[in-house]
Design an enzyme around this catalytic site. Structure first.
Site, mmCIF file in Angstrom:
data_model
loop_
_atom_site.group_PDB
_atom_site.id
_atom_site.type_symbol
_atom_site.label_atom_id
_atom_site.label_comp_id
_atom_site.label_asym_id
_atom_site.label_seq_id
_atom_site.Cartn_x
_atom_site.Cartn_y
_atom_site.Cartn_z
ATOM 1 N N GLU A 194 0.869 -1.184 0.000
ATOM 2 C CA GLU A 194 0.000 0.000 0.000
ATOM 3 C C GLU A 194 0.898 1.223 0.000
ATOM 4 O O GLU A 194 1.614 1.482 0.971
ATOM 5 C CB GLU A 194 -0.890 -0.020 1.257
ATOM 6 C CG GLU A 194 -1.742 1.233 1.403
ATOM 7 C CD GLU A 194 -2.431 1.307 2.776
ATOM 8 O OE1 GLU A 194 -2.761 0.248 3.367
ATOM 9 O OE2 GLU A 194 -2.612 2.429 3.274
ATOM 10 N N LYS A 198 -10.715 -0.823 7.550
ATOM 11 C CA LYS A 198 -9.483 -0.462 8.249
ATOM 12 C C LYS A 198 -9.872 0.049 9.639
ATOM 13 O O LYS A 198 -10.873 0.769 9.787
ATOM 14 C CB LYS A 198 -8.776 0.622 7.427
ATOM 15 C CG LYS A 198 -7.523 1.199 8.053
ATOM 16 C CD LYS A 198 -6.748 2.016 7.019
ATOM 17 C CE LYS A 198 -5.714 2.884 7.693
ATOM 18 N NZ LYS A 198 -4.538 3.131 6.863
ATOM 19 N N ARG A 206 0.973 10.328 0.277
ATOM 20 C CA ARG A 206 1.406 11.394 1.192
ATOM 21 C C ARG A 206 2.639 12.109 0.692
ATOM 22 O O ARG A 206 3.193 12.953 1.392
ATOM 23 C CB ARG A 206 1.702 10.808 2.579
ATOM 24 C CG ARG A 206 0.491 10.206 3.236
ATOM 25 C CD ARG A 206 0.799 9.708 4.617
ATOM 26 N NE ARG A 206 -0.190 8.751 5.035
ATOM 27 C CZ ARG A 206 -0.110 8.022 6.134
ATOM 28 N NH1 ARG A 206 0.927 8.148 6.935
ATOM 29 N NH2 ARG A 206 -1.046 7.159 6.439
HETATM 30 C C1 3PG Z 1 -0.434 4.948 8.645
HETATM 31 O O1 3PG Z 1 -1.410 5.175 7.961
HETATM 32 O O2 3PG Z 1 0.497 5.751 8.819
HETATM 33 C C2 3PG Z 1 -0.394 3.636 9.239
HETATM 34 O O3 3PG Z 1 -1.360 3.548 10.195
HETATM 35 C C3 3PG Z 1 0.925 3.233 9.742
HETATM 36 O O4 3PG Z 1 0.980 3.307 11.102
HETATM 37 P P1 3PG Z 1 2.273 2.750 11.827
HETATM 38 O O5 3PG Z 1 3.401 3.630 11.412
HETATM 39 O O6 3PG Z 1 1.967 2.839 13.297
HETATM 40 O O7 3PG Z 1 2.447 1.340 11.354
#
Ligand code: 3PG
Length: 219
Positions: A40, A128, A44
């Site tokens: 995924e 999710k 961002r």
């Molecule tokens: C995100 O969208 O940033 C995810 O939830 C990742 O979270 P994490 O860095 O705690 O795995």
């Protein structure tokens, strides 16, 4: 190919922020070498679509999706770049209708009973659960799965190798998502062997759980 089934079969979904798309294919190869065949890419960074495009072209064996897709426009752009599934941090009705109309698997973030009911009414049953550690983690998922027995969750946010086994043991957990498998720093520093090792460790833990090895609810 049943895309959501493939997400569940893999079980551990790397949530990846790639600044430099030149590192994208190597990153995907490192995950794949560790037994992870889904990725995924979060929208961002300004170049996230380039990374999705590069992996989709170079590695058809890798199920590539887009994360942090907040609306229909971003969803369309991700699909145009080759994304095969869409992840959103929350539930957006227009986006859900758009994905349904186009036959695109969507995993929206839902953490409250009201959000879950809204998702259900849109035909979505794999959700999710984000940010999992903030919204009660496994105990919240267990409580929510009592009234919503048909819903399966993908907890993301605060999942790591140290709590993966607890999530894996829950029948309400469809898969988990996390950034620990390939952090932005590891990608930037080309730590591809490390990414492969972390992936192997995670896959081993996920598949050590009997409900899945025995052809439980995810098969
Ligand atoms: C995100 O969208 O940033 C995810 O939830 C990742 O979270 P994490 O860095 O705690 O795995």
């Amino acid at each position: 190919m049943d895309i959501l089934k493939k997400l569940g079969d893999c079980g551990v979904i790397p949530v990846v922020v790639i600044e430099n798309p030149d590192m994208a294919v190597e990153t995907a190869r490192a995950l794949y070498a560790g037994g992870i065949d889904v990725i995924e890419i979060t929208l961002r960074t300004p170049t996230a679509l380039d990374s999705i495009r590069a992996i989709s072209r170079a590695m058809p064996c890798m199920l590539t999706g887009a994360g942090t897709a907040l609306n229909c426009e971003q969803t369309q752009a991700a699909l145009d770049a080759g994304a095969k599934f869409i992840v959103s941090p929350g539930l957006d009705r227009e986006q859900a209708l758009f994905c349904a109309k186009n036959g695109v698997p969507l995993v929206p973030g839902c953490v409250t009973p009201g959000e879950i009911m809204a998702a259900r009414s849109l035909g979505l049953d794999i959700l999710k659960f984000f940010p999992a550690s903030v919204y009660g983690g496994l105990s919240a998922i267990k409580a929510l799965s009592a009234p919503f027995s048909g819903i399966k969750f993908i907890p993301t946010g605060g999942v790591s190798i140290s709590n993966l086994i607890d999530y894996a043991r829950s029948p309400a957990v469809f898969a988990v998502g996390g950034s620990w498998l390939c952090t932005a720093d590891d990608i930037k520093n080309a730590c591809f062997d490390k990414i492969t090792e972390l992936s192997k460790d995670a896959v081993k833990v996920w598949h050590s759980v009997d409900i899945r090895n025995n052809g439980g609810m995810q098969s």
